[in-house]
Scaffold this motif. Structure first.
Motif, PDB file in Angstrom:
ATOM      1  N   MET A   1       0.845  -1.210   0.000  1.00 37.21           N
ATOM      2  CA  MET A   1       0.000   0.000   0.000  1.00 37.21           C
ATOM      3  C   MET A   1       0.882   1.263   0.000  1.00 37.21           C
ATOM      4  N   ASN A   2       0.400   2.300  -0.666  1.00 41.78           N
ATOM      5  CA  ASN A   2       1.185   3.532  -0.767  1.00 41.78           C
ATOM      6  C   ASN A   2       1.170   4.311   0.541  1.00 41.78           C
ATOM      7  N   GLU A   3       2.243   5.043   0.785  1.00 37.49           N
ATOM      8  CA  GLU A   3       2.271   5.987   1.916  1.00 37.49           C
ATOM      9  C   GLU A   3       1.703   7.317   1.441  1.00 37.49           C
ATOM     10  N   PRO A   4       0.959   8.038   2.286  1.00 32.85           N
ATOM     11  CA  PRO A   4       0.514   9.368   1.857  1.00 32.85           C
ATOM     12  C   PRO A   4       1.726  10.236   1.581  1.00 32.85           C
ATOM     13  N   SER A   5       1.708  10.989   0.464  1.00 32.56           N
ATOM     14  CA  SER A   5       2.905  11.695   0.046  1.00 32.56           C
ATOM     15  C   SER A   5       3.171  12.930   0.901  1.00 32.56           C
ATOM     16  N   ASP A   6       2.118  13.500   1.486  1.00 27.12           N
ATOM     17  CA  ASP A   6       2.317  14.726   2.236  1.00 27.12           C
ATOM     18  C   ASP A   6       1.400  14.722   3.462  1.00 27.12           C
ATOM     19  N   THR A   7       1.925  14.218   4.563  1.00 25.72           N
ATOM     20  CA  THR A   7       1.084  14.065   5.760  1.00 25.72           C
ATOM     21  C   THR A   7       0.684  15.422   6.329  1.00 25.72           C
ATOM     22  N   GLU A   8       1.553  16.427   6.155  1.00 24.96           N
ATOM     23  CA  GLU A   8       1.237  17.764   6.681  1.00 24.96           C
ATOM     24  C   GLU A   8       0.041  18.358   5.929  1.00 24.96           C
ATOM     25  N   GLU A   9       0.064  18.247   4.593  1.00 23.99           N
ATOM     26  CA  GLU A   9      -1.056  18.759   3.777  1.00 23.99           C
ATOM     27  C   GLU A   9      -2.335  17.976   4.066  1.00 23.99           C
ATOM     28  N   THR A  10      -2.187  16.681   4.286  1.00 19.51           N
ATOM     29  CA  THR A  10      -3.355  15.837   4.572  1.00 19.51           C
ATOM     30  C   THR A  10      -3.975  16.264   5.901  1.00 19.51           C
ATOM     31  N   ALA A  11      -3.142  16.549   6.890  1.00 16.96           N
ATOM     32  CA  ALA A  11      -3.645  17.005   8.198  1.00 16.96           C
ATOM     33  C   ALA A  11      -4.360  18.348   8.046  1.00 16.96           C
ATOM     34  N   LYS A  12      -3.818  19.208   7.201  1.00 17.45           N
ATOM     35  CA  LYS A  12      -4.453  20.525   6.980  1.00 17.45           C
ATOM     36  C   LYS A  12      -5.819  20.336   6.312  1.00 17.45           C
ATOM     37  N   THR A  13      -5.888  19.427   5.334  1.00 17.97           N
ATOM     38  CA  THR A  13      -7.158  19.169   4.621  1.00 17.97           C
ATOM     39  C   THR A  13      -8.197  18.653   5.608  1.00 17.97           C
ATOM     40  N   LEU A  14      -7.771  17.736   6.461  1.00 16.85           N
ATOM     41  CA  LEU A  14      -8.673  17.175   7.480  1.00 16.85           C
ATOM     42  C   LEU A  14      -9.200  18.287   8.387  1.00 16.85           C
ATOM     43  N   ALA A  15      -8.305  19.150   8.839  1.00 16.44           N
ATOM     44  CA  ALA A  15      -8.710  20.237   9.745  1.00 16.44           C
ATOM     45  C   ALA A  15      -9.688  21.188   9.039  1.00 16.44           C
ATOM     46  N   ARG A  16      -9.410  21.477   7.753  1.00 15.12           N
ATOM     47  CA  ARG A  16     -10.291  22.396   7.002  1.00 15.12           C
ATOM     48  C   ARG A  16     -11.690  21.813   6.883  1.00 15.12           C
ATOM     49  N   TYR A  17     -11.789  20.529   6.530  1.00 13.01           N
ATOM     50  CA  TYR A  17     -13.134  19.952   6.350  1.00 13.01           C
ATOM     51  C   TYR A  17     -13.829  19.706   7.678  1.00 13.01           C
ATOM     52  N   ASN A  18     -13.091  19.439   8.723  1.00 12.07           N
ATOM     53  CA  ASN A  18     -13.747  19.347  10.038  1.00 12.07           C
ATOM     54  C   ASN A  18     -14.331  20.706  10.420  1.00 12.07           C
ATOM     55  N   ARG A  19     -13.594  21.762  10.083  1.00 10.53           N
ATOM     56  CA  ARG A  19     -14.075  23.112  10.399  1.00 10.53           C
ATOM     57  C   ARG A  19     -15.303  23.465   9.542  1.00 10.53           C
ATOM     58  N   LEU A  20     -15.283  23.057   8.268  1.00  9.09           N
ATOM     59  CA  LEU A  20     -16.376  23.405   7.345  1.00  9.09           C
ATOM     60  C   LEU A  20     -17.633  22.557   7.540  1.00  9.09           C
ATOM     61  N   ALA A  21     -17.466  21.383   8.148  1.00 12.89           N
ATOM     62  CA  ALA A  21     -18.565  20.397   8.183  1.00 12.89           C
ATOM     63  C   ALA A  21     -19.911  20.965   8.664  1.00 12.89           C
ATOM     64  N   PRO A  22     -19.942  21.743   9.771  1.00 12.32           N
ATOM     65  CA  PRO A  22     -21.249  22.229  10.227  1.00 12.32           C
ATOM     66  C   PRO A  22     -21.908  23.182   9.240  1.00 12.32           C
ATOM     67  N   LEU A  23     -21.092  23.824   8.370  1.00 12.03           N
ATOM     68  CA  LEU A  23     -21.626  24.831   7.433  1.00 12.03           C
ATOM     69  C   LEU A  23     -21.815  24.291   6.023  1.00 12.03           C
ATOM     70  N   TYR A  24     -21.241  23.104   5.761  1.00 14.47           N
ATOM     71  CA  TYR A  24     -21.096  22.635   4.375  1.00 14.47           C
ATOM     72  C   TYR A  24     -22.421  22.608   3.611  1.00 14.47           C
TER      73      TYR A  24
END
Ligand SMILES: C[S@@+](CC[C@H](N)C(=O)[O-])C[C@H]1O[C@@H](n2cnc3c(N)ncnc32)[C@H](O)[C@@H]1O
Length: 215
Positions: A1-24
């Motif tokens: 299985m592949n490793e995620p290429s950019d864990t920092e960017e992935t963490a940022k994406t996760l944080a952004r969508y967790n923040r947006l979820a109530p408004l999405y």
């Protein structure tokens, strides 16, 4: 299985969508009028079998899934997924929902007859890796169907403007507005069967692809 290429960017994406979820769902009320038509068009292409929906978000596609489908859905964001679970309950649908990264799918090779994603590869940090994963988990000959907003290449000025605005939009909305998604599908080694322009200037595209069949 592949490793995620950019864990920092992935963490940022996760944080952004967790923040947006109530408004999405609220933010999407107006665009959803056009989106609903395109969602219906995409899901009409997938008639039966075991299907993976990547990046289910709050479950906006669930009303368009054919009852014949056996659907597994994944998302990176626990907050989006929580809302998707609620939506599935409300609709009375059984959808196997899991917290998972599209760049590193926890499914064996050839697990699905088809895969679909709507407005997801604009936010996956390494879209090519995510698409490679789709090519791995979908059986040879199976369909991979994407609905995506992409960079407008012509007129060139619009594309340049999108490039300029992209860093701001990604911070606020979690999505890149200047991805060349059809080209990324090819870079991932998938066979592109059809690219349909749905919105003016090719802003939104329906992309139908397949894993390359081994010879
Ligand atoms: C713009 S929303 C689209 C949601 C839904 N597909 C729709 O059409 O409304 C993008 C979704 O992709 C998810 N996502 C982004 N990167 C992901 C990744 N690496 N793996 C899985 N899901 C991801 C986000 O958490 C978010 O729910």
């Amino acid at each position: 299985m592949n490793e995620p290429s950019d864990t920092e960017e992935t963490a940022k994406t996760l944080a952004r969508y967790n923040r947006l979820a109530p408004l999405y769902d609220l933010i999407e009320v107006l665009p959803e009028r056009s989106l609903a038509r395109w969602r219906r068009e995409l899901w009409a292409l997938i008639g039966a079998g075991r299907v993976l929906e990547v990046g289910v978000g709050t479950g906006k596609n669930f009303p368009y899934h054919s009852p014949e489908l056996d659907v597994a859905g994944i998302d990176l964001s626990d907050q989006m997924l929580q809302r998707a679970r609620q939506k599935a309950r409300t609709l009375g649908r059984t959808i196997d929902l899991s917290l998972m990264d599209a760049q590193q799918l926890d499914f064996p090779d050839n697990s699905f007859d088809a895969a679909a994603a709507t407005f997801v590869f604009c936010s996956v940090p390494d879209p090519v890796q995510g698409m490679r994963e789709l090519g791995r988990v979908v059986k040879p000959g199976g369909q991979i169907v994407l609905l995506e907003h992409v960079r407008i290449d012509r007129p060139a000025i619009i594309g340049k403007l999108m490039d300029l605005l992209d860093p701001l939009v990604v911070r606020v909305m979690g999505a890149h507005i200047n991805r060349r998604t059809a080209a990324n599908v090819r870079r991932a080694g998938l066979e592109v069967e059809r690219v349909e322009n749905l919105a003016p200037l090719g802003l939104v595209k329906l992309i139908v692809a397949r894993p390359v069949t081994p010879v």
